[in-house]
Structures are given as structure tokens and as C-alpha cells.
Design an enzyme around this catalytic site. Structure first.
Site, PDB file in Angstrom:
ATOM      1  N   ILE A 229      -1.354  23.824 -16.663  1.00 45.28           N
ATOM      2  CA  ILE A 229      -1.101  23.211 -17.975  1.00 45.28           C
ATOM      3  C   ILE A 229      -0.149  22.033 -17.824  1.00 45.28           C
ATOM      4  O   ILE A 229       0.844  22.112 -17.089  1.00 45.28           O
ATOM      5  CB  ILE A 229      -0.491  24.252 -18.933  1.00 45.28           C
ATOM      6  CG1 ILE A 229      -1.412  25.460 -19.077  1.00 45.28           C
ATOM      7  CG2 ILE A 229      -0.191  23.636 -20.292  1.00 45.28           C
ATOM      8  CD1 ILE A 229      -0.738  26.654 -19.712  1.00 45.28           C
ATOM      9  N   HIS A 230      -0.445  20.958 -18.528  1.00 44.48           N
ATOM     10  CA  HIS A 230       0.510  19.857 -18.594  1.00 44.48           C
ATOM     11  C   HIS A 230       1.768  20.363 -19.300  1.00 44.48           C
ATOM     12  O   HIS A 230       1.671  21.110 -20.281  1.00 44.48           O
ATOM     13  CB  HIS A 230      -0.088  18.688 -19.377  1.00 44.48           C
ATOM     14  CG  HIS A 230       0.718  17.436 -19.299  1.00 44.48           C
ATOM     15  ND1 HIS A 230       1.909  17.258 -19.986  1.00 44.48           N
ATOM     16  CD2 HIS A 230       0.516  16.273 -18.597  1.00 44.48           C
ATOM     17  CE1 HIS A 230       2.386  16.065 -19.727  1.00 44.48           C
ATOM     18  NE2 HIS A 230       1.566  15.441 -18.882  1.00 44.48           N
ATOM     19  N   PRO A 231       2.969  20.000 -18.816  1.00 40.14           N
ATOM     20  CA  PRO A 231       4.196  20.495 -19.460  1.00 40.14           C
ATOM     21  C   PRO A 231       4.229  20.275 -20.967  1.00 40.14           C
ATOM     22  O   PRO A 231       4.721  21.132 -21.714  1.00 40.14           O
ATOM     23  CB  PRO A 231       5.302  19.699 -18.752  1.00 40.14           C
ATOM     24  CG  PRO A 231       4.728  19.403 -17.398  1.00 40.14           C
ATOM     25  CD  PRO A 231       3.263  19.182 -17.621  1.00 40.14           C
TER      26      PRO A 231
END
Length: 338
Positions: A229-231
Site C-alpha cells: 500500500i502507498h503510505p
């Protein structure tokens, strides 16, 4: 006070600013005036339609700061993914090979292009102002869509999915895209996502490899992106995971981000939301924080409110709460604790 409501055509200028600020990979929010205008008109038509079952409808919501008259977020529900064109994903499953002579059986993870997720209801387009990240208003923006589904169940499928934006660097590079998609398009990741938002993912998906991609043959950096997941997408993931959504074997076509899945009837805000009636009052003896919505269709509204909720009793709302929800004494409402 912040209120979630259906988008209107007059929201277009502010919505385009939200699109400019949104995370790369939120392809349902293109930074293009005409595309956004058509998205708004499509949503308005969906709210106006009288439907007996889920179809191509798209329900677009905005989060408005009433005092500042400013949009601070948006989110969507697509009633049926893949209704008008295939909804492509990558299926991540093991391929097993075996040799009887050598008594060896070996499983290798492989990615296969598919449209298995056609027919599910799709949550998409989640974006909130940076100042409101990890506040109750993020939950309002995400979960109020689920209260809407609970109130209008026939408009949606019995399963719900969402794609979480996958990992990319601050410079807009995706190791997954560089290892997979870039070999079939002479495009950087950001441009591919932009085209996906402006046009559709179909024309890009049709140029992707039609044969399985064996994961061990990918660079280690790309393998590490599968399901990552992208932060900036972590909050969207966390909210829905608490709702009962789970990851499955499907990932995003372009960045490898995870897909979440849930049976509609098992989603927390749908299964456990309460209905009640409004009792107006000048003072609310608050005992807890709640998401509150009316059960309207095109006049749908939802807010965060501090309330005292007693089972079987009317719910007392202040005048500003009633005004934000567009309800009066005796109106039906739906609510769930934060």
C-alpha cells in the site's frame, strides 16, 4: 460543520482542485474539466434514476465544509464494476507443476490478467484534505457510502470491492509498473495512470500480456510491491479493514496495490447501523460520537455528531445538525458509532 452529500455541477471548479491534489493512482478522479463534468452529470443522473437492481450507476459524493463553503474531500460508489466494459485486474495465484518420475511438485506464484471482479460494487475515488487525515471526517467520507448502501440495498451488488493505491516513490515511479507494464507501453507510471483516468483502463489492459507472469522472474523491488500500500493510502485501507473487508488474490493492474473484498451483508456499517427518528432539541446530552445520515436518495446527507443514543428512543438532534442533514422532527435517520 462538515457534511457529505451528492456532487452537484456547481462543484466542478473545487472538484478539479481536489483532483489536482489527489494521490497518483486515484484514477477515478482525473484532473480534466470535461471528464469531471461528465462524471458529475453521470452521478446526478444516477441519483435521479429509479432502479430495481444494480447497473451502471455511479454515485459521487463530496465532503463540504458548510461554514467555509469549501469542498474538502470526495468519494464514490460504482454500483457494478465491469458493467459497461471489463474491469481488469491481475489475479495472483500459484501455478503447480509436478513430475511423477522425480516425485517433485512445485508451486510458483503467477499473475494473470483477468476480469473476475466484474459484477461487484466498487468503492473508489477516496480523497480527503491533508488536514483531515486520520480524523473522524475521514471515516465520514469513507463509511457514509456504506450507510448509503444500507439505505438503498437494491441498487448494489451483494459483494463490494475496492482497490487501494499501490506503492510509488515520491518522484512518481512504481517499481511494479517499471517491471511489468512499462515493457508494453513506452509510458511512465504517472502518465499511464493519467490516461487511465482520462479514458479507461480497458485500452491499456488489452495491451498487457495475456499469459501468466511468473512472480519469481520479476525484480525483487517489483515483487515487494505486490499487495503493498502507498503510505498515503493506508488510512483508506485501515478504515475498510475495520469494516470487515479482507484482501484477496487480486491486485491492481498498474501498481500492484491490493484489492479489498467483503460480502455486503457482513460489512460493519451495513450490518450494525441503527435506524431511528429525529427529535429536535436545543441541547444534546452527548454520550458518544456517531456517523449519522438521512435515508434519502438524491438529497442524501451524512455528518459526524456527538449524541446520546438510546435503543428504541428518538434521537435528539440540534438545529444545526437537522439543517445539515436536511431532516425535521420525526424524520428517519441511520447511525452507527465511531
Amino acid at each position: 460543520m462538515l457534511v457529505l452529500r451528492p456532487v452537484e455541477l456547481t462543484d466542478l471548479p473545487q472538484l478539479q482542485q481536489l483532483a489536482r491534489d489527489s494521490l497518483v493512482g486515484v484514477t477515478s478522479l482525473p484532473d480534466d474539466t470535461e471528464r469531471l463534468r461528465m462524471r458529475i452529470l453521470d452521478s446526478c443522473a444516477s441519483f435521479d434514476k429509479d432502479v430495481a437492481a444494480h447497473g451502471p450507476e455511479n454515485y459521487f459524493f463530496v465532503l463540504e465544509d458548510l461554514q467555509a463553503q469549501r469542498l474538502v474531500g470526495c468519494s464514490e460508489i460504482l454500483a457494478t464494476a465491469g458493467f459497461s466494459e471489463p474491469f481488469y485486474s491481475l489475479r495472483n495465484r500459484h501455478f503447480t507443476s509436478a513430475s511423477r518420475e522425480l516425485n517433485i511438485e512445485h508451486g510458483v506464484p503467477a499473475l494473470s490478467l483477468c476480469h473476475d471482479l466484474n459484477g461487484h460494487t466498487l468503492l473508489r475515488g477516496f480523497h480527503i484534505d491533508a488536514a483531515l487525515v486520520r480524523t473522524d471526517f475521514s471515516q465520514l467520507l469513507s463509511r457514509a457510502r456504506l450507510l448509503f448502501i444500507a439505505a438503498h440495498a437494491r441498487r448494489f451488488a451483494d459483494t463490494v470491492i475496492t482497490e487501494i493505491v499501490g506503492f510509488s516513490t515520491d518522484e512518481g515511479q512504481s517499481p511494479f509498473w517499471d517491471a511489468v507494464g512499462k515493457h508494453f507501453f513506452d509510458l511512465p507510471y504517472v502518465e499511464a495512470e493519467r490516461l487511465c483516468g482520462l479514458e479507461s483502463r480497458t485500452f491499456l489492459a488489452e495491451l498487457m500480456p495475456q499469459y501468466p507472469i511468473y512472480v519469481p522472474m520479476l525484480p525483487q523491488a517489483a515483487q515487494a510491491c505486490i499487495g503493498r500500500i502507498h503510505p498515503d493510502g493506508q488510512e483508506a485501507f485501515d478504515i475498510l479493514e475495520r469494516e470487515g473487508f479482507e484482501t484477496n488474490s487480486y491486485i491492481d493492474l498498474f501498481d500492484g496495490g491490493p484489492t479489498l473484498y467483503a460480502r455486503t451483508s457482513n460489512i460493519l456499517s451495513i450490518a450494525q447501523s441503527q435506524t431511528g427518528t429525529v427529535q429536535t432539541g436545543s441541547h444534546v446530552d452527548a454520550r458518544g460520537s456517531y456517523l449519522v445520515s438521512n435515508d434519502s436518495l438524491k438529497d442524501y446527507r451524512a455528518i459526524v455528531a456527538e449524541l446520546d443514543v438510546q435503543v428504541g428512543q428518538p434521537v435528539q438532534l440540534s438545529a444545526p445538525m437537522c439543517a445539515a442533514l436536511n431532516v425535521t422532527e420525526g424524520s428517519p435517520i441511520r447511525l452507527i458509532a465511531l
